[in-house]
Design a protein around this motif. Structure first.
Motif, PDB file in Angstrom:
ATOM      1  N   GLU A  59       0.837  -1.203   0.000  1.00 33.68           N
ATOM      2  CA  GLU A  59       0.000   0.000   0.000  1.00 33.68           C
ATOM      3  C   GLU A  59       0.874   1.257   0.000  1.00 33.68           C
ATOM      4  OE1 GLU A  59      -2.994   0.451   3.113  1.00 33.68           O
ATOM      5  OE2 GLU A  59      -4.473   0.652   1.512  1.00 33.68           O
ATOM      6  N   PHE A  60       2.014   1.165   0.672  1.00 35.68           N
ATOM      7  CA  PHE A  60       2.956   2.287   0.676  1.00 35.68           C
ATOM      8  C   PHE A  60       3.474   2.529  -0.748  1.00 35.68           C
ATOM      9  CE2 PHE A  60       6.926   4.501   1.619  1.00 35.68           C
ATOM     10  CZ  PHE A  60       6.482   5.423   2.559  1.00 35.68           C
ATOM     11  N   GLU A  61       3.770   1.418  -1.434  1.00 35.69           N
ATOM     12  CA  GLU A  61       4.245   1.519  -2.836  1.00 35.69           C
ATOM     13  C   GLU A  61       3.171   2.152  -3.726  1.00 35.69           C
ATOM     14  OE1 GLU A  61       5.307  -2.327  -4.856  1.00 35.69           O
ATOM     15  OE2 GLU A  61       4.283  -1.317  -6.508  1.00 35.69           O
ATOM     16  N   ILE A  62       1.917   1.735  -3.550  1.00 34.94           N
ATOM     17  CA  ILE A  62       0.818   2.302  -4.363  1.00 34.94           C
ATOM     18  C   ILE A  62       0.734   3.812  -4.122  1.00 34.94           C
ATOM     19  CG2 ILE A  62      -1.707   2.367  -4.665  1.00 34.94           C
ATOM     20  CD1 ILE A  62      -1.690  -0.691  -3.954  1.00 34.94           C
ATOM     21  N   LEU A 161     -11.272   7.374   3.124  1.00 31.58           N
ATOM     22  CA  LEU A 161     -10.175   6.392   3.033  1.00 31.58           C
ATOM     23  C   LEU A 161     -10.410   5.311   4.088  1.00 31.58           C
ATOM     24  CD1 LEU A 161      -7.060   8.808   3.003  1.00 31.58           C
ATOM     25  CD2 LEU A 161      -8.326   7.912   1.034  1.00 31.58           C
ATOM     26  N   PHE A 162     -10.426   4.054   3.635  1.00 33.27           N
ATOM     27  CA  PHE A 162     -10.495   2.926   4.574  1.00 33.27           C
ATOM     28  C   PHE A 162      -9.429   1.940   4.099  1.00 33.27           C
ATOM     29  CE2 PHE A 162     -12.872  -0.879   6.402  1.00 33.27           C
ATOM     30  CZ  PHE A 162     -12.510  -0.584   7.703  1.00 33.27           C
ATOM     31  N   LEU A 163      -8.240   2.079   4.665  1.00 33.21           N
ATOM     32  CA  LEU A 163      -7.046   1.461   4.086  1.00 33.21           C
ATOM     33  C   LEU A 163      -6.611   0.201   4.849  1.00 33.21           C
ATOM     34  CD1 LEU A 163      -5.073   4.826   3.585  1.00 33.21           C
ATOM     35  CD2 LEU A 163      -6.533   3.659   1.936  1.00 33.21           C
ATOM     36  N   GLY A 164      -5.470  -0.327   4.415  1.00 36.04           N
ATOM     37  CA  GLY A 164      -4.747  -1.337   5.205  1.00 36.04           C
ATOM     38  C   GLY A 164      -5.413  -2.692   5.303  1.00 36.04           C
ATOM     39  N   SER A 165      -6.393  -2.985   4.438  1.00 29.23           N
ATOM     40  CA  SER A 165      -7.120  -4.263   4.519  1.00 29.23           C
ATOM     41  C   SER A 165      -7.856  -4.421   5.844  1.00 29.23           C
ATOM     42  CB  SER A 165      -6.152  -5.453   4.298  1.00 29.23           C
ATOM     43  OG  SER A 165      -6.841  -6.665   4.292  1.00 29.23           O
TER      44      SER A 165
END
Ligand code: AVI
Length: 324
Positions: A59-62, A161-165
Motif C-alpha cells: 500500500e505504501f508503494e501504491i 479512506l479505509f485502508l490497510g485491509s
C-alpha cells in the motif's frame, strides 16, 4: 445467572462481557478488536515493518508511485474544496505520502481523520501539524458512522479512506453491513478508497501471519496477557501456541491459539473458570483476502460503482476507488 446479570462490577465492562462470551462458546473465540492495547499497538507497528507482512509495503508503494493519479481521481480535475475523511488512520504513515503531495499541488481539501481514541487522534494531528504545516486538518473523535452522518449535509464532497485491509478483519456479512452503512452516510458523487488484500500464492499469505521472528504469535498471545491484567486471570501464555491457516477457496486466513494441554484458567476478577481440552483452539482473528470479482460484487451490493483499481507492482494488494 447469565453474563448480563452478574453482580460483579468488573463484569460490567464491554471487554469483560465479550471475553467471557467468547470463551464460553464452543468453539471458543476472542474478538481481535481487543488486540490493540498499548503493547498490541506496538506489536502491530512491528508487524507492519516485517518483510513477511507485505500488505503495508504494497500500500505504501501504491501511494508513493501513484499519488498523482490518486489525487486526480479524487478531484476529477475540479478545484472544488472537498473533505478527505479517514477511518482508523493509525500513525498515518501511508496517508502522509498522499497528503504531502496534495498540499504541494495546492489541492483545496481538509483532512479529517476519525478515531474513537482521543489519544491516537491527538498524536496523529500533532505530528501532521509539525510535518505538513500547510495542511488543513480537523480530527474527529467519534464513531466512524456517527461522524460521517454529522458531516453528510455540510455541502462538501467527501472522499473516504479505509485502508490497510481493515475490511479483511470482518466476515463477508459484516463487510456488507459496514459498506451499506457507509454508503447510506454518503451522498451521490462521494468516493471511497478501500484497501483490500488480494488472493495470491497461499504460502506468501501464510508467511505474513506466521513470521519467523514470532511477532504475530506475540501479537495474538498478548490478548491473553491483557486478559490476565484486566480480568485478574492466570493464562499461562507458554501453554498456548499460535496457529494460522489459509483457505484458498474462501480467501480466509484464520488465526488460532491452541491450548497445548488440558488446563483450567481462572478469571478471578470476574469469578469465572474456563476449561481447555488438550489441543483445543481459540479462534482469534479473520483476515480475509478477496479477488476482483468479489470486490466488484461487494461494491455493487452496497451502492457503489468502481472507478479505478490501483495495484502494486506484484498485484498483491489493491486500493480500489469506488463512487456512490
Ligand atoms: C489490521 N489488520 C488488517 C491486520 C490483518 O492483516 O488482518 C491485523 C493483523 N493480524 C496479524 N497480522 C496483522
Amino acid at each position: 445467572m447469565t453474563i448480563n446479570e452478574t453482580k460483579n462490577p468488573k463484569m460490567n465492562t464491554e471487554f469483560a462481557k465479550d471475553i467471557l462470551q467468547g470463551l464460553s462458546e464452543n468453539p471458543k473465540s476472542l474478538p481481535s478488536k481487543y488486540f490493540y492495547d498499548t503493547k498490541g499497538d506496538k506489536l502491530f507497528q512491528d508487524i507492519m515493518h516485517m518483510d513477511e507482512y507485505y500488505l503495508t509495503n504494497c500500500e505504501f508503494e501504491i501511494f508513493t508511485n501513484q499519488k498523482e493519479a490518486l489525487t486526480k481521481s479524487f478531484t476529477d480535475g475540479s478545484n472544488a474544496p472537498f473533505e478527505l475523511v479517514e477511518f482508523g488512520a493509525g500513525d498515518g504513515l501511508k496517508t502522509k505520502v498522499l497528503l504531502r503531495h496534495m498540499v504541494a499541488s495546492e489541492v483545496d481539501f481538509t483532512y479529517m481523520p476519525i478515531d474513537i481514541s482521543a489519544n491516537a487522534l491527538s498524536k496523529l494531528t500533532q505530528s501532521l501539524k509539525s510535518e505538513i504545516q500547510a495542511l488543513h486538518v480537523k480530527g474527529i473523535e467519534n464513531d466512524y458512522f456517527k461522524a460521517l452522518h454529522d458531516l453528510q449535509n455540510d455541502g462538501k464532497k467527501k472522499v473516504v479512506l479505509f485502508l490497510g485491509s481493515n475490511i479483511g478483519n470482518l466476515t463477508l456479512a459484516e463487510a456488507k453491513g459496514f459498506l451499506n452503512h457507509l454508503s447510506e452516510n454518503l451522498n451521490k458523487g462521494d468516493k471511497l478508497l478501500i484497501g483490500m488484500d488480494l488472493k495470491k500464492d497461499p504460502q506468501v499469505i501464510l508467511d505474513a501471519y506466521n513470521d519467523k521472528a514470532g511477532i504475530t504469535s506475540s501479537f495474538n498471545l498478548n490478548l491473553l496477557e491483557r486478559i490476565n491484567e484486566e480480568l485478574d486471570a492466570d493464562f499461562d501464555v507458554e501453554a498456548f501456541q499460535h496457529f494460522p491457516n489459509y483457505d484458498p477457496i474462501t480467501g480466509q486466513t484464520k488465526s488460532y491459539l491452541i491450548s497445548k494441554k488440558e488446563q483450567v484458567v481462572k478469571l478471578k476478577g470476574i469469578e469465572e473458570e474456563i476449561k481447555f481440552e488438550a489441543w483445543e483452539p481459540i479462534y482469534m482473528e479473520l483476515s480475509r483476502k478477496y479477488d476482483l470479482k468479489e470486490i466488484e460484487a461487494l461494491a455493487h451490493e452496497s451502492g457503489f460503482e468502481i472507478s479505478k483499481h490501483f495495484f502494486d507492482k506484484r498485484n498483491y494488494f489493491v486500493d480500489s476507488l469506488w463512487e456512490k
